[in-house]
Design a protein around this motif. Sequence first.
Motif, PDB file in Angstrom:
ATOM      1  N   UNK A  47       0.814  -1.214   0.000  1.00 55.70           N
ATOM      2  CA  UNK A  47       0.000   0.000   0.000  1.00 55.70           C
ATOM      3  C   UNK A  47       0.850   1.267   0.000  1.00 55.70           C
ATOM      4  N   UNK A  48       2.137   1.162   0.378  1.00 55.47           N
ATOM      5  CA  UNK A  48       3.012   2.332   0.430  1.00 55.47           C
ATOM      6  C   UNK A  48       3.170   3.008  -0.927  1.00 55.47           C
ATOM      7  N   UNK A  49       2.914   2.268  -1.995  1.00 56.16           N
ATOM      8  CA  UNK A  49       3.016   2.849  -3.326  1.00 56.16           C
ATOM      9  C   UNK A  49       2.060   4.006  -3.546  1.00 56.16           C
ATOM     10  N   UNK A  50       0.991   4.070  -2.750  1.00 55.90           N
ATOM     11  CA  UNK A  50       0.045   5.181  -2.852  1.00 55.90           C
ATOM     12  C   UNK A  50       0.738   6.521  -2.661  1.00 55.90           C
ATOM     13  N   UNK A  51       1.740   6.522  -1.798  1.00 51.25           N
ATOM     14  CA  UNK A  51       2.430   7.765  -1.469  1.00 51.25           C
ATOM     15  C   UNK A  51       3.123   8.362  -2.693  1.00 51.25           C
ATOM     16  N   UNK A  52       3.498   7.515  -3.653  1.00 50.13           N
ATOM     17  CA  UNK A  52       4.245   7.971  -4.824  1.00 50.13           C
ATOM     18  C   UNK A  52       3.343   8.445  -5.966  1.00 50.13           C
ATOM     19  N   UNK A  53       2.061   8.163  -5.888  1.00 52.23           N
ATOM     20  CA  UNK A  53       1.153   8.518  -6.977  1.00 52.23           C
ATOM     21  C   UNK A  53       0.701   9.966  -6.854  1.00 52.23           C
ATOM     22  N   UNK A  54       0.723  10.675  -7.953  1.00 49.79           N
ATOM     23  CA  UNK A  54       0.263  12.067  -7.959  1.00 49.79           C
ATOM     24  C   UNK A  54      -1.252  12.109  -8.116  1.00 49.79           C
ATOM     25  N   UNK A  55      -1.820  13.279  -7.873  1.00 57.30           N
ATOM     26  CA  UNK A  55      -3.267  13.473  -8.073  1.00 57.30           C
ATOM     27  C   UNK A  55      -3.633  13.158  -9.516  1.00 57.30           C
ATOM     28  N   UNK A  56      -2.790  13.603 -10.450  1.00 57.18           N
ATOM     29  CA  UNK A  56      -3.070  13.383 -11.874  1.00 57.18           C
ATOM     30  C   UNK A  56      -3.063  11.894 -12.224  1.00 57.18           C
ATOM     31  N   UNK A  57      -2.112  11.150 -11.662  1.00 56.94           N
ATOM     32  CA  UNK A  57      -2.045   9.712 -11.929  1.00 56.94           C
ATOM     33  C   UNK A  57      -3.272   8.999 -11.365  1.00 56.94           C
TER      34      UNK A  57
END
Length: 232
Positions: free
Chosen positions: A65-75
């Motif tokens: 779930x930590x991958x959420x932190x790397x996603x931008x609003x646009x992504x």
Amino acid sequence: MKQKNTIKELPAQDRPYEKCLDLGPEHLTDSELLAVILRTGRRGSSSLELSYEILQLAQTREAGISGLYHLSVQELMRIPGVGKVKAIQLKCIGELSRRMARQKARERLSFNDPATIAAYHMEGLRHLEQEVLLCMMLDTKNHLLGEKQMSLGTVNASLISPRELFLEALRFQAVNIILVHNHPSGDPTPSREDVLITERVRQGGELLGIRLLDHIIIGEHAYMSFREKESL
């Protein structure tokens, strides 16, 4: 067999809200936790199915779930059913989690224990895709006076100015400093540049009466302390 497109069509024991009430949030899967927060899905898909798609995208950036932190609003908004509001909610969840982890680590923070310093900065630095160098400034009793970001990008001995670093330390009237920076690769093993920076700052501090207590490198749930390695 008809596909269940709404949470209400699921058996009661499989509905995230009911499951949380009966068993507690710790028994919910990552997808179920996200479904509770998102509340609604999209036409033809439940919030649970939407959450699963979000987590699949997150895992392309980092395991779990930590991958959420790397996603931008646009992504996030590229996922059908995730509008600006949901995307911002998800980004705020990541930031809230980071702040909670930092606050918990602060309660155990000891400037004589490199592990507690690494834990304090871990969630703030390990996700970054660029190197950041921080300087923590302390008084005679090793109380934190403040911290300052000294560089963004590759931490290179030729680009780091000890002069600027010590000007900040003098501005805070610090007598001890600790350097902290991250390795985006996740491997905290010091590079040749890291060793050079450490030595330059140590020597400069000796001339000014400002002691370099440690230089800590943050990796992926790992750290390296020059003090622990007896390199200071």
